[in-house]
Design an enzyme around this catalytic site. Structure first.
Site, short mmCIF file in Angstrom:
data_model
loop_
_atom_site.label_atom_id
_atom_site.label_comp_id
_atom_site.label_asym_id
_atom_site.label_seq_id
_atom_site.Cartn_x
_atom_site.Cartn_y
_atom_site.Cartn_z
CE LYS A 90 32.47 67.67 33.80
NZ LYS A 90 33.81 67.10 33.54
CB CYS A 124 39.18 66.59 38.61
SG CYS A 124 39.35 67.76 37.23
#
Ligand code: RRO
Length: 314
Positions: free
Chosen positions: A44, A131
């Site tokens: 992650k 992101c």
């Protein structure tokens, strides 16, 4: 017939991986990916310190894919680096690990990269420039000057293999500008695409959004995004120096989707939404489906058709 894929001096059993963010937050999820049929896997995206992320619900499966606004929840850089170093110690000679970072600032990214550089880590680092979900923080890779400045600083200190995760682009001018920037750096790979940022899904019964953060706005994945993902893979495959490999991510649900990403020029393939829906058993199904398609078309290896998309002007 083989699905073996050579990437960064290593031959992987097949091109399939998880997309960062899906099934890779904890050591136990990472261990499940390690035991699965995936050819490789990635951690992650992390920040210097642990983050709780956005309020729940923050991920929702919808008929044509998914919408998420996780907000970069992660257990912190040291958690993943400790895992990576322990993994490498126990698995010498096995496939390299991919390690994703997504600093909250250029300084945060540079600090994490310096720690990776000074560590024993032998795998591949992915710098996430895309992101879409941290309130108040635009996606860096939509700012071309800031991307160039960051990569300049990165490569002034970082000598280990590095790839970057890009958001989707939607205009030839942007493909050209970004490729011209990326071609100036010794990148190992470009990963296209991250989710299509800031979509809005409405539940027809309740007239409501389906995720809580940002009034329901979130990144789209799954079936919705495959044509955009294929376009980005193709656009970068045809513009980047051949030393910069492409990881294709976006809308891969079955063997045909994987085959199309490979035709566009991808070397490795990442699965997000569908892995979230099916769990790591997807890697068994999709490797078999890709092998069947290759057999039907008479190919013995991926190298025989990678990048060989036909257009109508030949
Ligand atoms: O954590 C997230 O909200 C997230 C990240 Br860092 C990303 O890169 N892509 C995405 O869809 N969600």
């Amino acid at each position: 017939m083989t699905l073996e894929t050579t990437f960064f001096n290593h031959t992987f059993a097949n091109p399939f991986m998880n997309a960062s963010g899906v099934h890779c937050m904890t050591v136990s999820e990472l261990a499940e990916l390690d035991r699965s049929s995936a050819g490789a896997f990635i951690t992650k995206s992390c920040t210097l310190t642990e983050r709780a992320g956005n309020p729940e619900p923050r991920y929702f499966d919808v008929p044509l894919g998914s919408i998420n606004s996780m907000g970069l929840p992660n257990l912190g850089f040291s958690y993943y680096l400790d895992y990576a170093l322990a993994y490498e110690k126990e698995n010498e000679g096995k496939q390299p690990l991919f390690f994703s970072i997504a600093g909250m600032s250029a300084a945060g990214n540079l600090e994490m990269l310096t720690m990776i550089e000074n560590s024993a880590f032998k795998g591949i680092t992915e710098l996430n420039l895309s992101c879409p979900n941290v309130p108040g923080k635009p996606q860096l890779a939509y700012d071309f000057d800031a991307t160039f400045d960051l990569l300049k600083q990165v490569f002034a200190r970082f000598t280990k293999p590095l790839g970057i995760k890009l958001p989707p682009y939607f205009d030839f001018a942007h493909f050209d500008q970004m490729a011209a920037i990326l071609n100036q750096f010794p990148l190992t790979y470009v990963n296209s695409i991250n989710s299509i940022g800031n979509g809005l899904y409405i539940d027809p019964k309740s007239d409501s959004v389906v995720i809580k953060p940002k009034d329901g706005f979130g990144g789209l994945g799954g079936e919705y995004v495959k044509p955009t993902a294929l376009a980005n893979v193709r656009a970068f495959y045809t513009r980047l120096n051949p030393e910069i490999k492409i990881i294709g991510t976006g809308g891969i649900r079955n063997g045909q989707d994987a085959y199309e990403h490979l035709l566009c020029g991808a070397t490795m393939l990442q699965i997000g939404t569908e892995l979230h829906k099916e769990g790591p058993a997807i890697f068994d199904r999709i490797t078999k489906e890709l092998a069947v398609i290759m057999e039907e078309k008479g190919y013995d290896s991926i190298a025989e058709f990678r990048g060989k998309l036909k257009t109508m002007n030949e």
